[in-house]
Scaffold this motif. Structure first.
Motif, PDB file in Angstrom:
ATOM      1  N   ASP A  44      65.712 156.700  44.120  1.00  0.00           N
ATOM      2  CA  ASP A  44      64.487 155.993  43.992  1.00  0.00           C
ATOM      3  C   ASP A  44      63.396 157.052  43.776  1.00  0.00           C
ATOM      4  N   ARG A  45      63.154 158.013  44.460  1.00  0.00           N
ATOM      5  CA  ARG A  45      62.135 159.080  44.503  1.00  0.00           C
ATOM      6  C   ARG A  45      62.387 159.884  43.170  1.00  0.00           C
ATOM      7  N   LEU A  46      63.460 160.436  42.762  1.00  0.00           N
ATOM      8  CA  LEU A  46      63.725 161.015  41.608  1.00  0.00           C
ATOM      9  C   LEU A  46      63.218 160.069  40.544  1.00  0.00           C
ATOM     10  N   ARG A  47      63.358 158.744  40.283  1.00  0.00           N
ATOM     11  CA  ARG A  47      62.959 157.932  39.343  1.00  0.00           C
ATOM     12  C   ARG A  47      61.622 157.886  39.311  1.00  0.00           C
ATOM     13  N   GLU A  48      60.816 157.769  40.511  1.00  0.00           N
ATOM     14  CA  GLU A  48      59.540 157.986  40.541  1.00  0.00           C
ATOM     15  C   GLU A  48      58.777 159.072  39.929  1.00  0.00           C
ATOM     16  N   LEU A  49      59.338 160.337  40.559  1.00  0.00           N
ATOM     17  CA  LEU A  49      59.140 161.684  40.002  1.00  0.00           C
ATOM     18  C   LEU A  49      59.136 161.560  38.505  1.00  0.00           C
ATOM     19  N   ARG A  58      51.928 166.878  30.101  1.00  0.00           N
ATOM     20  CA  ARG A  58      52.372 167.047  28.880  1.00  0.00           C
ATOM     21  C   ARG A  58      53.420 168.078  28.507  1.00  0.00           C
ATOM     22  N   PHE A  59      53.703 168.945  29.831  1.00  0.00           N
ATOM     23  CA  PHE A  59      54.938 169.996  29.767  1.00  0.00           C
ATOM     24  C   PHE A  59      56.063 169.073  30.028  1.00  0.00           C
ATOM     25  N   HIS A  60      55.943 167.836  31.093  1.00  0.00           N
ATOM     26  CA  HIS A  60      57.161 167.194  31.354  1.00  0.00           C
ATOM     27  C   HIS A  60      57.702 166.328  30.151  1.00  0.00           C
ATOM     28  N   ALA A  61      56.443 165.728  29.663  1.00  0.00           N
ATOM     29  CA  ALA A  61      56.751 164.595  28.675  1.00  0.00           C
ATOM     30  C   ALA A  61      57.442 164.933  27.492  1.00  0.00           C
ATOM     31  N   ARG A  62      57.338 166.271  27.102  1.00  0.00           N
ATOM     32  CA  ARG A  62      58.270 166.781  26.116  1.00  0.00           C
ATOM     33  C   ARG A  62      59.862 167.054  26.605  1.00  0.00           C
ATOM     34  N   ARG A  63      59.915 167.610  27.760  1.00  0.00           N
ATOM     35  CA  ARG A  63      61.215 167.679  28.285  1.00  0.00           C
ATOM     36  C   ARG A  63      61.888 166.377  28.595  1.00  0.00           C
ATOM     37  N   LEU A  64      61.228 165.401  28.964  1.00  0.00           N
ATOM     38  CA  LEU A  64      61.991 164.237  29.367  1.00  0.00           C
ATOM     39  C   LEU A  64      61.957 163.096  28.329  1.00  0.00           C
ATOM     40  N   ALA A  65      61.673 163.657  26.986  1.00  0.00           N
ATOM     41  CA  ALA A  65      61.815 162.585  25.959  1.00  0.00           C
ATOM     42  C   ALA A  65      63.078 162.205  25.475  1.00  0.00           C
ATOM     43  N   GLY A  66      63.136 160.681  25.523  1.00  0.00           N
ATOM     44  CA  GLY A  66      64.484 160.083  25.152  1.00  0.00           C
ATOM     45  C   GLY A  66      65.060 159.767  26.474  1.00  0.00           C
ATOM     46  N   ILE A  67      64.644 160.168  27.787  1.00  0.00           N
ATOM     47  CA  ILE A  67      65.388 159.893  29.023  1.00  0.00           C
ATOM     48  C   ILE A  67      65.134 158.420  29.490  1.00  0.00           C
ATOM     49  N   ASP A  68      65.972 157.705  29.785  1.00  0.00           N
ATOM     50  CA  ASP A  68      65.707 156.363  30.322  1.00  0.00           C
ATOM     51  C   ASP A  68      65.423 156.575  31.887  1.00  0.00           C
ATOM     52  N   VAL A  69      64.491 156.632  32.204  1.00  0.00           N
ATOM     53  CA  VAL A  69      64.108 157.010  33.613  1.00  0.00           C
ATOM     54  C   VAL A  69      64.581 155.831  34.457  1.00  0.00           C
ATOM     55  N   ASP A 324      73.934 182.228  42.137  1.00  0.00           N
ATOM     56  CA  ASP A 324      73.019 183.374  41.688  1.00  0.00           C
ATOM     57  C   ASP A 324      71.489 182.835  42.248  1.00  0.00           C
ATOM     58  N   LYS A 325      71.336 181.420  41.926  1.00  0.00           N
ATOM     59  CA  LYS A 325      69.923 180.885  42.093  1.00  0.00           C
ATOM     60  C   LYS A 325      70.173 179.294  42.621  1.00  0.00           C
ATOM     61  N   VAL A 326      69.161 178.815  42.853  1.00  0.00           N
ATOM     62  CA  VAL A 326      69.128 177.419  43.358  1.00  0.00           C
ATOM     63  C   VAL A 326      68.216 176.839  42.373  1.00  0.00           C
ATOM     64  N   LEU A 327      68.491 175.398  41.880  1.00  0.00           N
ATOM     65  CA  LEU A 327      67.448 174.554  41.234  1.00  0.00           C
ATOM     66  C   LEU A 327      67.036 173.603  42.095  1.00  0.00           C
ATOM     67  N   VAL A 328      65.664 173.651  42.139  1.00  0.00           N
ATOM     68  CA  VAL A 328      65.004 172.764  43.175  1.00  0.00           C
ATOM     69  C   VAL A 328      64.284 171.513  42.413  1.00  0.00           C
ATOM     70  N   THR A 329      64.424 170.252  42.817  1.00  0.00           N
ATOM     71  CA  THR A 329      63.732 169.251  42.364  1.00  0.00           C
ATOM     72  C   THR A 329      63.017 168.474  43.333  1.00  0.00           C
ATOM     73  N   ASN A 330      61.693 168.932  43.640  1.00  0.00           N
ATOM     74  CA  ASN A 330      60.709 168.657  44.510  1.00  0.00           C
ATOM     75  C   ASN A 330      60.411 167.080  44.437  1.00  0.00           C
ATOM     76  N   LEU A 331      60.769 166.259  45.418  1.00  0.00           N
ATOM     77  CA  LEU A 331      60.816 164.760  45.309  1.00  0.00           C
ATOM     78  C   LEU A 331      59.310 164.478  45.819  1.00  0.00           C
ATOM     79  N   PRO A 337      54.727 168.748  39.131  1.00  0.00           N
ATOM     80  CA  PRO A 337      56.224 168.248  39.169  1.00  0.00           C
ATOM     81  C   PRO A 337      57.179 169.559  39.036  1.00  0.00           C
ATOM     82  N   LEU A 338      57.950 169.795  40.130  1.00  0.00           N
ATOM     83  CA  LEU A 338      59.085 170.781  39.972  1.00  0.00           C
ATOM     84  C   LEU A 338      60.268 169.911  39.704  1.00  0.00           C
ATOM     85  N   ILE A 339      60.911 170.183  38.635  1.00  0.00           N
ATOM     86  CA  ILE A 339      62.070 169.568  38.088  1.00  0.00           C
ATOM     87  C   ILE A 339      63.144 170.620  37.709  1.00  0.00           C
ATOM     88  N   ARG A 340      64.369 170.773  38.410  1.00  0.00           N
ATOM     89  CA  ARG A 340      65.114 171.914  38.383  1.00  0.00           C
ATOM     90  C   ARG A 340      64.437 173.173  38.210  1.00  0.00           C
TER      91      ARG A 340
END
Length: 464
Positions: A44-49, A58-69, A324-331, A337-340
Protein backbone atom coordinates in the motif's frame (compact mmCIF):
# COMPACT_ATOMS: atom_id res chain seq x y z
CA UNK A 1 23.53 25.44 26.31
CA UNK A 2 27.22 25.39 25.21
CA UNK A 3 27.83 26.98 21.82
CA UNK A 4 29.21 23.72 20.36
CA UNK A 5 25.98 21.78 20.90
CA UNK A 6 23.48 21.38 18.03
CA UNK A 7 20.28 23.36 18.51
CA UNK A 8 16.99 23.76 16.66
CA UNK A 9 14.34 26.43 16.38
CA UNK A 10 11.51 26.27 18.90
CA UNK A 11 9.06 25.71 16.04
CA UNK A 12 10.93 22.59 14.89
CA UNK A 13 11.34 21.28 18.43
CA UNK A 14 7.64 21.71 19.20
CA UNK A 15 6.55 19.95 16.01
CA UNK A 16 8.99 17.10 16.54
CA UNK A 17 8.01 16.56 20.18
CA UNK A 18 4.29 16.49 19.39
CA UNK A 19 4.76 14.19 16.42
CA UNK A 20 6.96 11.78 18.38
CA UNK A 21 4.40 11.46 21.17
CA UNK A 22 1.76 10.76 18.51
CA UNK A 23 3.72 8.34 16.32
CA UNK A 24 6.03 6.36 18.63
CA UNK A 25 3.31 4.01 19.98
CA UNK A 26 2.36 2.97 16.44
CA UNK A 27 5.97 2.24 15.50
CA UNK A 28 6.38 0.15 18.64
CA UNK A 29 3.21 -1.74 17.68
CA UNK A 30 4.62 -2.43 14.21
CA UNK A 31 7.32 -4.57 15.80
CA UNK A 32 4.67 -7.22 16.47
CA UNK A 33 3.18 -7.26 12.97
CA UNK A 34 2.95 -10.62 11.24
CA UNK A 35 4.10 -11.35 7.70
CA UNK A 36 0.72 -10.63 6.07
CA UNK A 37 0.32 -7.27 7.83
CA UNK A 38 3.83 -6.16 6.90
CA UNK A 39 3.43 -7.23 3.26
CA UNK A 40 0.12 -5.37 2.93
CA UNK A 41 1.66 -2.25 4.43
CA UNK A 42 4.62 -2.38 2.03
CA UNK A 43 2.34 -2.83 -1.00
CA UNK A 44 0.00 0.00 0.00
CA UNK A 45 2.77 2.46 0.85
CA UNK A 46 4.68 1.57 -2.31
CA UNK A 47 1.64 2.29 -4.47
CA UNK A 48 1.10 5.59 -2.64
CA UNK A 49 4.76 6.52 -3.19
CA UNK A 50 4.71 5.66 -6.90
CA UNK A 51 1.44 7.50 -7.50
CA UNK A 52 2.69 10.63 -5.75
CA UNK A 53 6.06 10.51 -7.54
CA UNK A 54 4.48 9.99 -10.95
CA UNK A 55 2.08 12.90 -10.42
CA UNK A 56 4.46 15.42 -8.84
CA UNK A 57 8.10 14.59 -9.74
CA UNK A 58 9.17 15.35 -13.29
CA UNK A 59 12.16 13.02 -12.85
CA UNK A 60 10.03 10.07 -11.77
CA UNK A 61 7.14 10.82 -14.13
CA UNK A 62 9.37 9.84 -17.05
CA UNK A 63 10.71 6.74 -15.31
CA UNK A 64 7.28 5.52 -14.24
CA UNK A 65 5.54 6.11 -17.56
CA UNK A 66 3.36 3.14 -18.49
CA UNK A 67 3.36 1.68 -14.96
CA UNK A 68 -0.07 0.64 -13.61
CA UNK A 69 0.42 1.96 -10.07
CA UNK A 70 -2.89 0.58 -8.81
CA UNK A 71 -1.78 -2.98 -9.58
CA UNK A 72 1.88 -2.63 -8.78
CA UNK A 73 3.35 -5.21 -6.39
CA UNK A 74 6.58 -5.21 -4.39
CA UNK A 75 7.79 -8.08 -6.59
CA UNK A 76 7.51 -5.75 -9.60
CA UNK A 77 10.22 -3.36 -8.34
CA UNK A 78 12.97 -4.89 -10.54
CA UNK A 79 11.03 -3.56 -13.54
CA UNK A 80 11.89 0.00 -12.50
CA UNK A 81 15.24 1.69 -13.23
CA UNK A 82 17.91 2.12 -10.56
CA UNK A 83 18.38 5.64 -9.16
CA UNK A 84 21.93 6.79 -8.39
CA UNK A 85 23.13 9.55 -6.11
CA UNK A 86 24.81 11.31 -9.04
CA UNK A 87 21.53 11.31 -10.99
CA UNK A 88 19.59 12.57 -8.00
CA UNK A 89 21.93 15.46 -7.32
CA UNK A 90 22.31 16.50 -10.96
CA UNK A 91 18.51 16.54 -11.41
CA UNK A 92 17.48 17.47 -7.88
CA UNK A 93 14.95 20.14 -8.91
CA UNK A 94 13.18 17.56 -11.08
CA UNK A 95 13.25 14.83 -8.43
CA UNK A 96 11.47 16.71 -5.62
CA UNK A 97 7.68 16.81 -5.59
CA UNK A 98 7.26 20.37 -4.31
CA UNK A 99 7.83 22.94 -7.07
CA UNK A 100 8.75 25.63 -4.52
CA UNK A 101 11.93 23.70 -3.75
CA UNK A 102 15.30 23.90 -5.53
CA UNK A 103 18.79 22.60 -4.85
CA UNK A 104 20.02 26.18 -4.57
CA UNK A 105 17.36 26.97 -1.97
CA UNK A 106 18.03 23.79 0.01
CA UNK A 107 21.77 24.45 -0.01
CA UNK A 108 21.23 28.01 1.19
CA UNK A 109 19.04 26.68 4.00
CA UNK A 110 21.71 24.13 4.97
CA UNK A 111 24.38 26.85 4.97
CA UNK A 112 22.24 28.81 7.42
CA UNK A 113 21.54 25.72 9.58
CA UNK A 114 25.06 24.57 10.48
CA UNK A 115 24.60 25.61 14.11
CA UNK A 116 20.83 26.07 14.41
CA UNK A 117 18.35 23.85 12.57
CA UNK A 118 15.05 25.21 11.31
CA UNK A 119 12.32 24.30 8.84
CA UNK A 120 12.59 25.17 5.16
CA UNK A 121 9.38 26.86 4.01
CA UNK A 122 8.11 26.26 7.58
CA UNK A 123 7.59 22.60 6.66
CA UNK A 124 10.69 20.69 5.56
CA UNK A 125 13.75 19.22 7.29
CA UNK A 126 16.98 19.44 5.27
CA UNK A 127 20.01 17.17 5.82
CA UNK A 128 23.39 16.61 4.17
CA UNK A 129 25.25 13.34 3.90
CA UNK A 130 28.59 12.27 2.50
CA UNK A 131 27.51 8.62 2.60
CA UNK A 132 29.77 5.60 2.35
CA UNK A 133 30.83 6.58 -1.18
CA UNK A 134 31.76 10.11 -0.14
CA UNK A 135 29.75 11.77 -2.95
CA UNK A 136 27.86 14.58 -1.27
CA UNK A 137 24.06 14.56 -1.28
CA UNK A 138 21.26 16.53 0.32
CA UNK A 139 17.92 15.19 1.50
CA UNK A 140 14.62 16.91 2.18
CA UNK A 141 11.47 15.62 3.90
CA UNK A 142 8.59 16.96 5.90
CA UNK A 143 9.10 17.33 9.64
CA UNK A 144 6.51 14.60 10.13
CA UNK A 145 8.35 12.19 7.84
CA UNK A 146 11.63 12.86 9.67
CA UNK A 147 10.07 12.16 13.07
CA UNK A 148 8.51 8.97 11.68
CA UNK A 149 12.04 7.94 10.70
CA UNK A 150 13.31 8.72 14.19
CA UNK A 151 10.36 6.91 15.80
CA UNK A 152 11.18 3.82 13.76
CA UNK A 153 14.86 4.16 14.68
CA UNK A 154 14.21 4.25 18.44
CA UNK A 155 11.16 1.97 18.59
CA UNK A 156 13.08 -1.22 19.54
CA UNK A 157 14.64 0.59 22.53
CA UNK A 158 11.30 2.21 23.40
CA UNK A 159 9.62 -1.20 23.31
CA UNK A 160 11.90 -2.26 26.15
CA UNK A 161 10.95 0.93 28.04
CA UNK A 162 7.12 0.75 28.22
CA UNK A 163 6.76 4.17 29.86
CA UNK A 164 8.61 5.87 27.01
CA UNK A 165 6.49 4.08 24.40
CA UNK A 166 3.16 5.30 25.76
CA UNK A 167 1.45 8.52 24.75
CA UNK A 168 0.49 10.58 27.80
CA UNK A 169 -3.26 10.86 28.19
CA UNK A 170 -2.92 13.82 30.52
CA UNK A 171 -1.18 14.54 33.78
CA UNK A 172 2.51 13.85 34.23
CA UNK A 173 4.27 12.62 31.07
CA UNK A 174 5.95 9.20 31.28
CA UNK A 175 9.61 9.00 32.29
CA UNK A 176 11.77 9.77 29.27
CA UNK A 177 14.20 7.34 27.69
CA UNK A 178 17.47 9.27 28.02
CA UNK A 179 20.61 8.72 25.96
CA UNK A 180 23.91 10.52 25.42
CA UNK A 181 24.86 10.64 21.73
CA UNK A 182 28.55 11.00 20.84
CA UNK A 183 28.25 11.86 17.17
CA UNK A 184 27.97 14.84 14.82
CA UNK A 185 27.90 18.41 16.10
CA UNK A 186 26.18 20.21 13.22
CA UNK A 187 22.40 19.74 12.85
CA UNK A 188 22.74 19.41 9.08
CA UNK A 189 23.68 15.81 9.99
CA UNK A 190 20.87 13.49 11.07
CA UNK A 191 22.45 12.34 14.35
CA UNK A 192 22.97 15.92 15.53
CA UNK A 193 19.52 17.02 14.39
CA UNK A 194 17.98 14.16 16.35
CA UNK A 195 19.67 15.28 19.56
CA UNK A 196 18.49 18.86 19.04
CA UNK A 197 14.81 18.00 18.51
CA UNK A 198 14.10 14.77 20.41
CA UNK A 199 12.27 15.43 23.68
CA UNK A 200 9.25 14.10 25.56
CA UNK A 201 9.21 10.28 25.61
CA UNK A 202 12.81 10.20 24.34
CA UNK A 203 15.55 12.69 25.22
CA UNK A 204 18.88 12.55 23.45
CA UNK A 205 21.73 14.60 24.91
CA UNK A 206 24.45 15.61 22.41
CA UNK A 207 28.14 15.21 23.15
CA UNK A 208 29.85 16.26 19.89
CA UNK A 209 32.52 13.86 18.66
CA UNK A 210 34.43 16.90 17.38
CA UNK A 211 35.38 17.89 20.95
CA UNK A 212 38.72 16.90 22.50
CA UNK A 213 38.51 13.45 24.05
CA UNK A 214 39.13 14.82 27.53
CA UNK A 215 36.18 17.19 27.25
CA UNK A 216 33.93 14.41 25.94
CA UNK A 217 34.94 12.33 28.96
CA UNK A 218 34.17 15.18 31.36
CA UNK A 219 30.74 15.76 29.85
CA UNK A 220 29.83 12.09 30.01
CA UNK A 221 30.96 11.88 33.65
CA UNK A 222 28.69 14.81 34.45
CA UNK A 223 25.75 13.31 32.54
CA UNK A 224 26.12 9.71 33.83
CA UNK A 225 23.83 8.60 30.97
CA UNK A 226 21.76 5.40 31.30
CA UNK A 227 22.15 4.92 27.55
CA UNK A 228 25.33 5.60 25.57
CA UNK A 229 25.13 5.94 21.78
CA UNK A 230 27.99 6.75 19.45
CA UNK A 231 30.20 5.94 16.52
CA UNK A 232 32.05 2.65 17.14
CA UNK A 233 35.42 4.35 16.74
CA UNK A 234 34.44 6.91 19.39
CA UNK A 235 33.05 4.24 21.71
CA UNK A 236 36.36 2.37 21.42
CA UNK A 237 38.23 5.51 22.49
CA UNK A 238 35.81 5.98 25.39
CA UNK A 239 36.28 2.34 26.39
CA UNK A 240 39.98 3.07 26.78
CA UNK A 241 39.12 6.11 28.90
CA UNK A 242 36.85 3.92 31.04
CA UNK A 243 39.58 1.33 31.52
CA UNK A 244 42.03 4.07 32.50
CA UNK A 245 39.59 5.39 35.10
CA UNK A 246 39.20 8.82 33.53
CA UNK A 247 35.68 7.95 32.34
CA UNK A 248 33.44 6.72 35.14
CA UNK A 249 29.98 5.87 33.83
CA UNK A 250 27.76 2.81 34.10
CA UNK A 251 25.32 2.81 31.15
CA UNK A 252 22.67 0.11 31.11
CA UNK A 253 22.85 -0.03 27.31
CA UNK A 254 25.51 0.85 24.74
CA UNK A 255 24.66 1.30 21.07
CA UNK A 256 27.14 1.66 18.21
CA UNK A 257 25.81 3.44 15.15
CA UNK A 258 26.73 4.85 11.72
CA UNK A 259 30.03 2.99 11.25
CA UNK A 260 31.10 -0.63 10.98
CA UNK A 261 31.48 -2.25 14.40
CA UNK A 262 34.60 -4.43 14.27
CA UNK A 263 35.02 -7.50 16.46
CA UNK A 264 38.00 -5.82 18.13
CA UNK A 265 36.04 -2.70 19.03
CA UNK A 266 33.00 -4.74 20.11
CA UNK A 267 35.10 -6.75 22.57
CA UNK A 268 36.82 -3.66 23.97
CA UNK A 269 33.56 -1.72 24.42
CA UNK A 270 31.78 -4.67 26.02
CA UNK A 271 34.62 -5.31 28.46
CA UNK A 272 34.93 -1.64 29.44
CA UNK A 273 31.26 -0.95 30.11
CA UNK A 274 30.14 -4.42 31.17
CA UNK A 275 27.15 -4.61 28.82
CA UNK A 276 26.76 -6.19 25.37
CA UNK A 277 26.85 -3.72 22.49
CA UNK A 278 23.85 -3.16 20.25
CA UNK A 279 24.85 -2.56 16.64
CA UNK A 280 22.71 -0.06 14.74
CA UNK A 281 22.65 0.94 11.07
CA UNK A 282 21.17 4.25 9.98
CA UNK A 283 21.39 6.11 6.69
CA UNK A 284 20.17 9.61 5.93
CA UNK A 285 18.36 8.00 2.99
CA UNK A 286 15.96 6.43 5.51
CA UNK A 287 17.17 2.85 5.97
CA UNK A 288 17.65 1.66 9.56
CA UNK A 289 18.52 -1.64 11.21
CA UNK A 290 19.38 -2.86 14.68
CA UNK A 291 20.85 -5.97 16.28
CA UNK A 292 19.97 -7.56 19.58
CA UNK A 293 22.40 -6.61 22.37
CA UNK A 294 25.58 -8.54 21.65
CA UNK A 295 24.24 -9.73 18.29
CA UNK A 296 25.88 -9.35 14.90
CA UNK A 297 22.86 -9.73 12.61
CA UNK A 298 20.73 -6.62 12.16
CA UNK A 299 16.97 -6.60 11.61
CA UNK A 300 15.91 -3.80 9.28
CA UNK A 301 12.78 -1.64 9.40
CA UNK A 302 11.22 -2.96 6.21
CA UNK A 303 7.98 -1.21 7.06
CA UNK A 304 9.87 2.03 6.30
CA UNK A 305 12.12 0.96 3.40
CA UNK A 306 12.08 -1.89 0.90
CA UNK A 307 15.65 -3.08 0.38
CA UNK A 308 17.07 -5.17 -2.47
CA UNK A 309 20.50 -6.80 -2.13
CA UNK A 310 22.12 -6.91 -5.58
CA UNK A 311 25.40 -7.43 -7.42
CA UNK A 312 27.16 -4.88 -9.62
CA UNK A 313 24.69 -5.65 -12.43
CA UNK A 314 21.69 -5.00 -10.13
CA UNK A 315 20.78 -8.66 -10.02
CA UNK A 316 19.68 -10.20 -6.69
CA UNK A 317 22.33 -12.10 -4.76
CA UNK A 318 21.62 -15.34 -2.89
CA UNK A 319 21.47 -15.58 0.87
CA UNK A 320 24.93 -15.68 2.43
CA UNK A 321 26.59 -13.85 -0.47
CA UNK A 322 27.88 -10.30 0.01
CA UNK A 323 25.97 -7.82 -2.11
CA UNK A 324 27.88 -5.19 -4.05
CA UNK A 325 25.21 -2.65 -3.11
CA UNK A 326 21.67 -2.30 -1.86
CA UNK A 327 18.74 -0.62 -3.60
CA UNK A 328 16.51 1.29 -1.20
CA UNK A 329 12.93 2.34 -1.79
CA UNK A 330 11.97 4.79 0.95
CA UNK A 331 8.27 4.42 1.82
CA UNK A 332 7.90 7.43 4.13
CA UNK A 333 9.51 10.35 2.27
CA UNK A 334 7.16 11.62 -0.44
CA UNK A 335 8.98 14.94 -0.86
CA UNK A 336 12.17 13.52 -2.38
CA UNK A 337 11.16 10.08 -3.67
CA UNK A 338 13.98 7.53 -3.46
CA UNK A 339 12.92 4.58 -5.61
CA UNK A 340 15.47 1.79 -6.04
CA UNK A 341 18.11 4.24 -4.82
CA UNK A 342 21.66 2.89 -4.84
CA UNK A 343 23.68 2.62 -1.62
CA UNK A 344 27.16 1.16 -1.86
CA UNK A 345 27.08 -0.58 1.54
CA UNK A 346 27.79 -4.32 1.35
CA UNK A 347 25.12 -6.45 3.04
CA UNK A 348 25.13 -10.21 3.58
CA UNK A 349 21.59 -11.53 3.85
CA UNK A 350 20.52 -13.92 6.60
CA UNK A 351 17.12 -15.66 6.91
CA UNK A 352 14.32 -13.12 7.32
CA UNK A 353 12.62 -12.88 10.68
CA UNK A 354 9.17 -14.56 11.07
CA UNK A 355 7.39 -11.39 9.87
CA UNK A 356 9.52 -11.18 6.72
CA UNK A 357 11.79 -8.36 7.85
CA UNK A 358 15.23 -8.24 6.25
CA UNK A 359 18.04 -9.56 8.46
CA UNK A 360 21.62 -8.98 7.39
CA UNK A 361 25.14 -8.25 8.51
CA UNK A 362 26.76 -5.13 7.10
CA UNK A 363 30.25 -5.45 5.67
CA UNK A 364 30.77 -1.71 5.69
CA UNK A 365 33.84 0.43 6.28
CA UNK A 366 34.95 1.84 9.64
CA UNK A 367 36.44 5.27 9.01
CA UNK A 368 39.70 5.62 10.83
CA UNK A 369 40.41 7.90 13.75
CA UNK A 370 43.57 9.97 13.29
CA UNK A 371 45.86 9.86 16.32
CA UNK A 372 48.52 12.49 17.00
CA UNK A 373 50.18 11.31 20.19
CA UNK A 374 47.54 11.77 22.90
CA UNK A 375 45.18 13.67 20.53
CA UNK A 376 42.48 11.70 18.72
CA UNK A 377 40.64 13.25 15.76
CA UNK A 378 37.42 11.60 14.61
CA UNK A 379 36.38 11.79 10.92
CA UNK A 380 33.29 13.83 11.85
CA UNK A 381 35.74 16.66 12.60
CA UNK A 382 35.95 17.15 8.85
CA UNK A 383 32.20 17.71 8.41
CA UNK A 384 32.96 21.13 6.90
CA UNK A 385 33.82 19.15 3.75
CA UNK A 386 30.26 17.81 3.63
CA UNK A 387 28.79 21.25 4.27
CA UNK A 388 30.66 22.96 1.40
CA UNK A 389 28.36 23.26 -1.60
CA UNK A 390 31.10 23.10 -4.24
CA UNK A 391 32.69 19.87 -2.95
CA UNK A 392 31.41 16.67 -4.54
CA UNK A 393 34.10 14.26 -3.33
CA UNK A 394 37.00 14.36 -0.92
CA UNK A 395 39.79 12.30 0.62
CA UNK A 396 41.65 13.12 3.83
CA UNK A 397 45.22 11.90 4.41
CA UNK A 398 46.79 12.23 7.83
CA UNK A 399 50.30 13.71 8.04
CA UNK A 400 52.60 13.92 11.04
CA UNK A 401 51.19 17.28 12.11
CA UNK A 402 47.97 17.69 10.17
CA UNK A 403 46.23 16.58 6.98
CA UNK A 404 46.36 16.73 3.21
CA UNK A 405 42.87 16.92 1.71
CA UNK A 406 42.11 16.24 -1.94
CA UNK A 407 38.80 17.70 -3.09
CA UNK A 408 36.80 17.44 -6.29
CA UNK A 409 34.92 20.70 -6.71
CA UNK A 410 31.99 21.55 -8.96
CA UNK A 411 32.18 25.33 -8.94
CA UNK A 412 34.16 27.94 -7.03
CA UNK A 413 35.90 26.76 -3.88
CA UNK A 414 37.58 29.17 -1.46
CA UNK A 415 40.60 27.03 -0.57
CA UNK A 416 42.15 29.42 2.00
CA UNK A 417 38.82 29.72 3.83
CA UNK A 418 38.36 25.93 3.81
CA UNK A 419 41.95 25.41 5.01
CA UNK A 420 41.40 27.81 7.89
CA UNK A 421 38.12 26.11 8.87
CA UNK A 422 39.73 22.66 8.93
CA UNK A 423 42.69 24.00 10.90
CA UNK A 424 40.34 25.58 13.43
CA UNK A 425 38.46 22.30 13.91
CA UNK A 426 41.69 20.34 14.34
CA UNK A 427 42.89 22.84 16.92
CA UNK A 428 39.62 22.46 18.82
CA UNK A 429 40.37 18.75 19.07
CA UNK A 430 43.64 19.59 20.78
CA UNK A 431 46.12 19.44 17.87
CA UNK A 432 48.62 22.29 18.27
CA UNK A 433 49.56 24.31 15.14
CA UNK A 434 47.92 21.90 12.68
CA UNK A 435 49.30 21.86 9.14
CA UNK A 436 46.51 21.69 6.54
CA UNK A 437 46.96 21.37 2.79
CA UNK A 438 43.94 21.51 0.44
CA UNK A 439 44.44 20.27 -3.12
CA UNK A 440 41.88 20.61 -5.90
CA UNK A 441 41.93 17.44 -8.02
CA UNK A 442 39.95 16.16 -10.99
CA UNK A 443 38.97 12.87 -9.37
CA UNK A 444 39.54 10.60 -6.36
CA UNK A 445 40.97 7.15 -7.04
CA UNK A 446 38.49 4.37 -6.24
CA UNK A 447 39.12 0.77 -5.18
CA UNK A 448 39.41 -1.38 -8.27
CA UNK A 449 37.13 -4.13 -6.90
CA UNK A 450 34.56 -2.35 -4.77
CA UNK A 451 34.37 1.03 -6.49
CA UNK A 452 34.66 2.70 -3.09
CA UNK A 453 36.96 5.46 -1.93
CA UNK A 454 39.09 5.22 1.19
CA UNK A 455 37.79 8.45 2.68
CA UNK A 456 40.16 8.79 5.65
CA UNK A 457 43.73 7.52 5.42
CA UNK A 458 45.72 7.40 8.70
CA UNK A 459 49.40 8.27 8.72
CA UNK A 460 51.71 5.29 8.36
CA UNK A 461 55.32 6.03 9.36
CA UNK A 462 57.88 4.96 6.77
CA UNK A 463 60.07 2.03 7.74
CA UNK A 464 63.82 2.52 7.98
Amino acid sequence: MPADLPVASERLRERAAARLVERLPEHVARLSWDRARLAAHQRDRLRELLAHAAANSRFHARRLAGIDVDRFEVADLPRLPVMTKAEMMSQFDLVVTDRRMSLQGVQAHLDASKTRASLLLDEFVCLASGGSSGLRAVFVQTAGAYVDFMASFISPAAARSPAAARSPAGGTPPRALVGAVVAAASPIHSSALATSVMSGPVRLVPVPATLPLGEITERLNALAPPTLIGYPTMLALLAAEQRAGRLRIAPATVTASSEQLTDEDRAAITAAFGVPVTDQFASTEGLTGRSDPGGRVLTFATDMCITELVNSDNQPVPQGTAADKVLVTNLHNLTQPLIRYELTDRFVRHPDDPAGRLRATVDGRADSVFRYGDVAVHPITFSVLVGAEAITEYQVRQTQQGVIIDVVADGHLDIPELRDAVGHDLARCGLKTPEVTIRAVASIERHAETGKVVRFMPFVPSRP
